[in-house]
Structures are given as structure tokens and as C-alpha cells.
Design a protein around this motif. Structure first.
Motif, PDB file in Angstrom:
ATOM      1  N   SER A   1      32.164  52.254  16.364  1.00 27.52           N
ATOM      2  CA  SER A   1      32.811  52.124  15.059  1.00 27.52           C
ATOM      3  C   SER A   1      32.054  51.229  14.089  1.00 27.52           C
ATOM      4  O   SER A   1      32.595  50.808  13.068  1.00 27.52           O
ATOM      5  CB  SER A   1      34.242  51.574  15.235  1.00 27.52           C
ATOM      6  OG  SER A   1      35.029  52.484  15.964  1.00 27.52           O
TER       7      SER A   1
ATOM      8  N   HIS B   1      25.573  54.973   7.296  1.00 29.64           N
ATOM      9  CA  HIS B   1      26.774  55.406   6.580  1.00 29.64           C
ATOM     10  C   HIS B   1      26.738  56.901   6.327  1.00 29.64           C
ATOM     11  O   HIS B   1      27.731  57.604   6.479  1.00 29.64           O
ATOM     12  CB  HIS B   1      26.873  54.656   5.248  1.00 29.64           C
ATOM     13  CG  HIS B   1      28.045  55.082   4.415  1.00 29.64           C
ATOM     14  ND1 HIS B   1      29.357  54.854   4.815  1.00 29.64           N
ATOM     15  CD2 HIS B   1      28.106  55.728   3.220  1.00 29.64           C
ATOM     16  CE1 HIS B   1      30.174  55.351   3.890  1.00 29.64           C
ATOM     17  NE2 HIS B   1      29.445  55.884   2.932  1.00 29.64           N
TER      18      HIS B   1
ATOM     19  N   SER C   1      30.077  50.039  11.090  1.00 33.97           N
ATOM     20  CA  SER C   1      30.025  50.617   9.749  1.00 33.97           C
ATOM     21  C   SER C   1      28.684  50.354   9.087  1.00 33.97           C
ATOM     22  O   SER C   1      28.185  49.228   9.079  1.00 33.97           O
ATOM     23  CB  SER C   1      31.147  50.028   8.886  1.00 33.97           C
ATOM     24  OG  SER C   1      31.011  50.414   7.549  1.00 33.97           O
TER      25      SER C   1
ATOM     26  N   LYS D   1      29.432  58.826   8.633  1.00 34.47           N
ATOM     27  CA  LYS D   1      30.641  58.710   7.795  1.00 34.47           C
ATOM     28  C   LYS D   1      31.657  59.793   8.160  1.00 34.47           C
ATOM     29  O   LYS D   1      31.319  60.850   8.648  1.00 34.47           O
ATOM     30  CB  LYS D   1      30.276  58.803   6.329  1.00 34.47           C
ATOM     31  CG  LYS D   1      29.729  60.154   5.874  1.00 34.47           C
ATOM     32  CD  LYS D   1      29.418  60.117   4.398  1.00 34.47           C
ATOM     33  CE  LYS D   1      28.844  61.460   3.931  1.00 34.47           C
ATOM     34  NZ  LYS D   1      28.547  61.448   2.482  1.00 34.47           N
TER      35      LYS D   1
ATOM     36  N   LYS E   1      40.584  54.297  11.139  1.00 37.14           N
ATOM     37  CA  LYS E   1      40.487  55.700  10.728  1.00 37.14           C
ATOM     38  C   LYS E   1      40.219  56.608  11.926  1.00 37.14           C
ATOM     39  O   LYS E   1      40.698  57.744  11.977  1.00 37.14           O
ATOM     40  CB  LYS E   1      39.372  55.870   9.705  1.00 37.14           C
ATOM     41  CG  LYS E   1      39.708  55.311   8.320  1.00 37.14           C
ATOM     42  CD  LYS E   1      38.567  55.515   7.340  1.00 37.14           C
ATOM     43  CE  LYS E   1      38.311  56.985   7.102  1.00 37.14           C
ATOM     44  NZ  LYS E   1      37.248  57.213   6.068  1.00 37.14           N
TER      45      LYS E   1
ATOM     46  N   LYS F   1      36.987  51.302   9.768  1.00 38.23           N
ATOM     47  CA  LYS F   1      36.480  52.532  10.378  1.00 38.23           C
ATOM     48  C   LYS F   1      37.167  52.798  11.714  1.00 38.23           C
ATOM     49  O   LYS F   1      37.455  53.955  12.059  1.00 38.23           O
ATOM     50  CB  LYS F   1      34.970  52.426  10.577  1.00 38.23           C
ATOM     51  CG  LYS F   1      34.313  53.722  11.042  1.00 38.23           C
ATOM     52  CD  LYS F   1      32.798  53.583  11.079  1.00 38.23           C
ATOM     53  CE  LYS F   1      32.133  54.873  11.534  1.00 38.23           C
ATOM     54  NZ  LYS F   1      30.659  54.748  11.575  1.00 38.23           N
TER      55      LYS F   1
END
Length: 205
Positions: free
Chosen positions: A25, A201, A27, A205, A97, A94
Motif C-alpha cells: 500500500s 503513482h 503511496s 494508482k 481504499k 491507499k
């Protein structure tokens, strides 16, 4: 039909194993923020040294007054805090999500493997600071940070090791240009983090 289900099951199992064994995870945006903070910090340090009449790029062994040393250390701490906080905020977002836990056994293993080289390098830098060997600090931070990233790669995204390799190579190269340590430091912690963060990213993403 059975073959399709078989492949789907394998993909699901592989995904579960990946999630359980690696912290996925991280980011890319946190890398961008950390890089920007490093560039701002490096610029601030340059002007602080200039204010004190010190030309860092001469490569000489300058003597820094205690007050100046503490100001530089405080600047480094602020940059570190900004980088860590941004990393936590973006990574936590992140994780939510993706429906993943940010703190589990994998995270603990990741931090352990990452912190051992980092703490070792930190103590080494304190020794350099104590002996007024300031020109060696920038290369040392790059090398040990790179080693920490390569060491932690086994518990997170594989791409992290490439950033680590770049930091190590940059740190070793800067050993031959000690008077330019601040520039190498800005490239390593600033530019490389921003480039890496943008790539990650876009990729994850």
C-alpha cells in the motif's frame, strides 16, 4: 469453463499470498511530497550556510558553530517528520481504499528490515557530526538509506530496490566530490524521490 475457474482461483490465491507477505500500500504521492520537502530543505540549508559566510562547494573542512549545527540538525528533523507524516497519511488512505490493514505482521517486518541499516547510518552520521567531518554526512546518508531500501524490498514493492540502488550509486559517486554533497543529497532525496513517486503513482494508482 473449469479451466477458466481454475486460473481465476490461482490468481486469487496468488493475490492473497502477495497481500499477506508484502506491504503493497505504499503511496507514490508520499515519495513526491518527501522529495519536495528535501529540495526545500536543501535550498534552505544552502542559504543558511551562505548567511554564515560558508561556501559549501569549496569542499573544505569547515568548522560550524554549535548554534549552526543545531539549526542544520533541526532542519533535517523537520524534513524527516514531513516525509514520515506524508508517507503515513498517503499510505493509510491507499490502504483504506484497498481494504487492507496498515499495521500488521508484514508492516512490522518491513519496518524492522528498513530501520536496522537506517539507525546504523544515523549513529554513524552522529559520529561524523561529533568529529566535525561534515562533508562526509551527505554521502553517508545516501548510502545507508539506499541499503535500507534494498533491505526492505523483500517485504514491499519490488520497485523500491531500484530506488535503493540509485541512492547507493549516487552516494558512492558523491564520495569523490565531497564539496558537492548538498547537491547530491538534493538529487538523491529530492529529485529521485519525486521521479520514483510519480512513476509508482502512475503504475499502482
Amino acid at each position: 469453463m473449469d479451466t477458466k475457474n481454475y486460473h481465476e482461483d490461482l490468481s486469487h490465491i496468488r493475490s492473497m499470498m502477495e497481500r499477506s507477505s508484502r506491504f503493497i500500500s505504499l503511496s507514490g504521492l508520499s515519495g513526491v511530497v518527501a522529495g519536495l520537502a528535501a529540495l526545500i530543505g536543501a535550498t534552505y540549508v544552502y542559504f543558511v550556510l551562505k548567511r554564515e559566510g560558508i561556501d559549501y562547494f569549496e569542499g573544505g573542512r569547515n568548522f560550524f558553530a554549535p548554534a549552526l549545527v543545531w539549526e542544520l540538525v533541526l532542519t533535517g528533523v523537520v524534513i524527516l517528520v514531513v516525509a514520515v507524516l506524508s508517507g503515513y497519511i498517503f499510505t493509510a488512505h491507499k490502504s483504506r481504499k484497498k481494504g487492507l490493514k496498515i499495521w500488521d505482521a508484514t508492516t512490522k517486518r518491513l519496518l524492522a528490515t528498513f530501520m536496522i541499516p537506517l539507525i546504523t547510518g544515523g549513529v554513524f552520521c552522529l559520529a561524523l557530526l561529533f568529529h566535525h567531518l561534515f562533508v562526509w554526512i551527505a554521502p553517508t546518508t545516501l548510502i545507508f538509506y539506499g541499503l535500507a531500501l534494498v533491505n526492505a524490498e523483500k517485504y514491499t514493492l519490488t520497485d523500491v530496490k531500484y530506488l535503493g540502488y540509485c541512492q547507493i550509486v549516487l552516494g558512492l559517486f558523491s564520495l569523490f566530490f565531497l564539496g558537492w554533497g548538498l547537491v547530491f543529497w538534493a538529487i538523491g532525496f529530492g529529485v529521485l524521490h519525486i521521479v520514483y513517486g510519480l512513476i509508482m503513482h502512475r503504475k499502482y494508482k
